[in-house]
Design a protein around this motif. Structure first.
Motif, PDB file in Angstrom:
ATOM      1  N   LEU A 190       0.831  -1.205   0.000  1.00 54.31           N
ATOM      2  CA  LEU A 190       0.000   0.000   0.000  1.00 54.31           C
ATOM      3  C   LEU A 190       0.864   1.254   0.000  1.00 54.31           C
ATOM      4  N   THR A 191       0.364   2.301  -0.628  1.00 55.80           N
ATOM      5  CA  THR A 191       1.034   3.597  -0.534  1.00 55.80           C
ATOM      6  C   THR A 191       0.818   4.144   0.874  1.00 55.80           C
ATOM      7  N   PRO A 192       1.671   5.060   1.329  1.00 61.39           N
ATOM      8  CA  PRO A 192       1.469   5.622   2.672  1.00 61.39           C
ATOM      9  C   PRO A 192       0.078   6.218   2.874  1.00 61.39           C
ATOM     10  N   SER A 193      -0.416   6.960   1.880  1.00 61.81           N
ATOM     11  CA  SER A 193      -1.733   7.587   2.048  1.00 61.81           C
ATOM     12  C   SER A 193      -2.837   6.536   2.145  1.00 61.81           C
ATOM     13  N   SER A 194      -2.717   5.466   1.358  1.00 64.35           N
ATOM     14  CA  SER A 194      -3.719   4.393   1.424  1.00 64.35           C
ATOM     15  C   SER A 194      -3.635   3.651   2.745  1.00 64.35           C
ATOM     16  N   ALA A 195      -2.419   3.431   3.238  1.00 66.27           N
ATOM     17  CA  ALA A 195      -2.240   2.749   4.516  1.00 66.27           C
ATOM     18  C   ALA A 195      -2.863   3.554   5.653  1.00 66.27           C
ATOM     19  N   VAL A 196      -2.675   4.855   5.614  1.00 68.55           N
ATOM     20  CA  VAL A 196      -3.262   5.719   6.646  1.00 68.55           C
ATOM     21  C   VAL A 196      -4.785   5.659   6.576  1.00 68.55           C
ATOM     22  N   ALA A 197      -5.335   5.796   5.386  1.00 67.00           N
ATOM     23  CA  ALA A 197      -6.795   5.788   5.230  1.00 67.00           C
ATOM     24  C   ALA A 197      -7.382   4.457   5.688  1.00 67.00           C
ATOM     25  N   LEU A 198      -6.743   3.348   5.311  1.00 68.26           N
ATOM     26  CA  LEU A 198      -7.256   2.033   5.685  1.00 68.26           C
ATOM     27  C   LEU A 198      -7.143   1.824   7.194  1.00 68.26           C
ATOM     28  N   THR A 199      -6.074   2.298   7.802  1.00 66.75           N
ATOM     29  CA  THR A 199      -5.922   2.178   9.255  1.00 66.75           C
ATOM     30  C   THR A 199      -7.027   2.946   9.976  1.00 66.75           C
ATOM     31  N   LEU A 200      -7.304   4.157   9.507  1.00 68.84           N
ATOM     32  CA  LEU A 200      -8.352   4.959  10.139  1.00 68.84           C
ATOM     33  C   LEU A 200      -9.726   4.303   9.983  1.00 68.84           C
ATOM     34  N   ARG A 201      -9.945   3.664   8.855  1.00 65.89           N
ATOM     35  CA  ARG A 201     -11.241   3.030   8.602  1.00 65.89           C
ATOM     36  C   ARG A 201     -11.364   1.708   9.365  1.00 65.89           C
ATOM     37  N   ALA A 202     -10.368   0.820   9.198  1.00 66.60           N
ATOM     38  CA  ALA A 202     -10.487  -0.531   9.734  1.00 66.60           C
ATOM     39  C   ALA A 202     -10.128  -0.627  11.216  1.00 66.60           C
ATOM     40  N   VAL A 203      -9.073   0.048  11.632  1.00 64.38           N
ATOM     41  CA  VAL A 203      -8.648  -0.020  13.032  1.00 64.38           C
ATOM     42  C   VAL A 203      -9.301   1.088  13.846  1.00 64.38           C
ATOM     43  N   GLY A 204      -9.390   2.278  13.250  1.00 63.61           N
ATOM     44  CA  GLY A 204      -9.956   3.408  13.982  1.00 63.61           C
ATOM     45  C   GLY A 204     -11.465   3.464  13.990  1.00 63.61           C
ATOM     46  N   GLY A 205     -12.091   2.780  13.030  1.00 63.14           N
ATOM     47  CA  GLY A 205     -13.548   2.777  12.990  1.00 63.14           C
ATOM     48  C   GLY A 205     -14.165   4.060  12.486  1.00 63.14           C
ATOM     49  N   LEU A 206     -13.375   4.922  11.817  1.00 63.75           N
ATOM     50  CA  LEU A 206     -13.918   6.172  11.289  1.00 63.75           C
ATOM     51  C   LEU A 206     -14.687   5.904   9.999  1.00 63.75           C
ATOM     52  N   THR A 207     -15.648   6.744   9.717  1.00 65.32           N
ATOM     53  CA  THR A 207     -16.392   6.611   8.471  1.00 65.32           C
ATOM     54  C   THR A 207     -15.589   7.216   7.321  1.00 65.32           C
ATOM     55  N   THR A 208     -15.948   6.828   6.117  1.00 66.44           N
ATOM     56  CA  THR A 208     -15.294   7.402   4.939  1.00 66.44           C
ATOM     57  C   THR A 208     -15.461   8.917   4.913  1.00 66.44           C
ATOM     58  N   ARG A 209     -16.635   9.383   5.304  1.00 69.12           N
ATOM     59  CA  ARG A 209     -16.878  10.829   5.320  1.00 69.12           C
ATOM     60  C   ARG A 209     -15.942  11.526   6.297  1.00 69.12           C
ATOM     61  N   GLN A 210     -15.773  10.960   7.486  1.00 65.55           N
ATOM     62  CA  GLN A 210     -14.890  11.566   8.474  1.00 65.55           C
ATOM     63  C   GLN A 210     -13.439  11.624   7.986  1.00 65.55           C
ATOM     64  N   ILE A 211     -12.993  10.540   7.355  1.00 70.70           N
ATOM     65  CA  ILE A 211     -11.614  10.508   6.860  1.00 70.70           C
ATOM     66  C   ILE A 211     -11.437  11.512   5.725  1.00 70.70           C
ATOM     67  N   ALA A 212     -12.425  11.586   4.843  1.00 72.90           N
ATOM     68  CA  ALA A 212     -12.362  12.539   3.735  1.00 72.90           C
ATOM     69  C   ALA A 212     -12.302  13.968   4.251  1.00 72.90           C
ATOM     70  N   GLN A 213     -13.099  14.285   5.274  1.00 71.97           N
ATOM     71  CA  GLN A 213     -13.072  15.630   5.851  1.00 71.97           C
ATOM     72  C   GLN A 213     -11.717  15.934   6.473  1.00 71.97           C
TER      73      GLN A 213
END
Length: 383
Positions: free
Chosen positions: A106-129
């Motif tokens: 994974l690219t760093p940006s993808s790894a961060v986004a996936l971590t926030l979604r899968a481990v952090g439980g954030l919604t896609t909207r929250q991560i996008a914001q």
């Protein structure tokens, strides 16, 4: 509705589904559906076992997906093996999920986004914001990341260093939108520290706490940057500093020094000084020497040059800086500061103005521009 509880349970529920045979992308979708169902049901009918409820509902959501997709015949055996509802196994596989989300494919940006979604439980909207991108863009990024890791099994040892770098990237994003990513990174790193006994995990947690402790003093009421030397140390969070120092001391005592422990040691020395003038710059230079040995990073050497300028005088700092590539980020700003310390105001003013043109964000650009204007005014008054 206890949103913090839901987010804390997300990684273990997701990992259980993957362990049972669901691929990552389908499991993650099923867990998100279960979370939505929890938000709907729990306020009026809270479960006795929140984790068990989520596992049961998420698994059924996954099986519904399997049944609806005739192209997934190879998974049909799973339909007949649905575990009986009940308590979820009290096994925490969260660490494996961290490793999966920080996979080198994974690219760093993808790894961060996936971590926030899968481990952090954030919604896609929250991560996008938080990243100031359209929700559709972030959804595509997360979908690509999930597809990338879907075929990867949980039977390979993970790289702790990669996980820590992803968490550090999350922390450095700071705050935007309705999600405080710095606080989220601290929460996730605490979770990781509770899962794995590793001095560098402790070092990263200490570093985050020590940096975060100064957050309230970093900007003025008008939003302008306040440099470390000018910050109101009375606004620093002493409880976070004390916790960070305690965690760091325990990690250093294990004599397995890593770069995050060394960075935390520098931050601790800044936090320990009652005023900017009392900062132990000699020790800070020594820690930067350790960091340079560990990382061979040009950015570390740049920071070391500034520290040398404080410990041994601006001329020594400029000599250390001269050995580095002048295209490094913030090189020009460092040179401006050291020239000002050396009394060369015209050169410092010119360099501050140049640095402002290269600044990565508006707040830093405004600060550097003000520094240039201040020195130009001083120089004119002298002549």
């Amino acid at each position: 509705m206890d949103e913090a509880l839901l987010r804390s349970l997300t990684p273990s529920v997701l990992t259980i589904l993957v362990r049972r045979g669901a691929d990552f992308a389908a499991a993650e979708d099923a867990v998100q559906d279960a979370l939505v169902e929890a938000v709907r049901v729990w306020p009026t009918d809270p479960p006795r076992d929140a984790k068990g409820w989520l596992v049961t509902v998420a698994w059924r959501k996954f099986l519904d997906q399997v049944r609806a997709d005739s192209a997934r015949r190879r998974r049909e055996d799973l339909v007949d093996e649905e575990p009986a509802p009940g308590s979820a196994p009290d096994v925490d596989d969260t660490l494996q999920l961290y490793f999966l989300c920080a996979h080198p494919s994974l690219t760093p940006s993808s790894a961060v986004a996936l971590t926030l979604r899968a481990v952090g439980g954030l919604t896609t909207r929250q991560i996008a914001q938080a990243y100031l991108v359209p929700e559709a863009t972030m959804a595509q990024r997360i979908s690509r990341a999930k597809r990338t890791v879907s075929g990867i099994r949980f039977d390979q040892p993970g790289d702790v260093a990669t996980v820590l770098r992803v968490l550090y990237l999350v922390f450095n994003e700071g705050y935007s939108g309705d999600v405080d990513l710095a606080a989220e990174a601290i929460r996730l790193t605490r979770q990781l520290a509770a899962t794995i006994d590793h001095p560098e995990v402790a070092g990263l947690l200490a570093l985050m706490l020590l940096h975060h402790a100064r957050r309230a003093s970093r900007t003025a009421p008008d939003g302008s940057l306040v440099p470390l030397a000018e910050q109101d140390r009375g606004r620093w969070d002493t409880a976070s500093i004390a916790e960070g120092v305690r965690i760091l001391q325990a990690a250093l005592a294990r004599d397995r020094l890593g770069e995050f422990q060394a960075q935390a040691a520098v931050a601790a020395l800044h936090a320990d000084a009652l005023s900017a003038e009392e900062t132990d710059w000699v020790q800070i230079v020594e820690w930067y020497d350790e960091l340079a040995r560990l990382t061979d990073s040009p950015i570390v050497r740049l920071n070391r040059a500034v520290a040398v300028g404080e410990a041994d005088g601006p001329r020594a700092g400029l000599a250390a800086l001269a050995a580095l590539d002048d295209s490094l980020p913030r090189y020009t700003a460092a040179a401006a500061y050291l020239h000002e310390r050396a009394g060369d105001l015209p050169t410092a003013a010119r360099l501050y103005a140049e640095a402002a043109q290269k600044a990565p964000d508006l707040a830093e650009r405004d600060y550097l521009t003000r520094q240039a204007a201040r020195l130009n005014t001083r120089h004119r008054h002298r002549h």
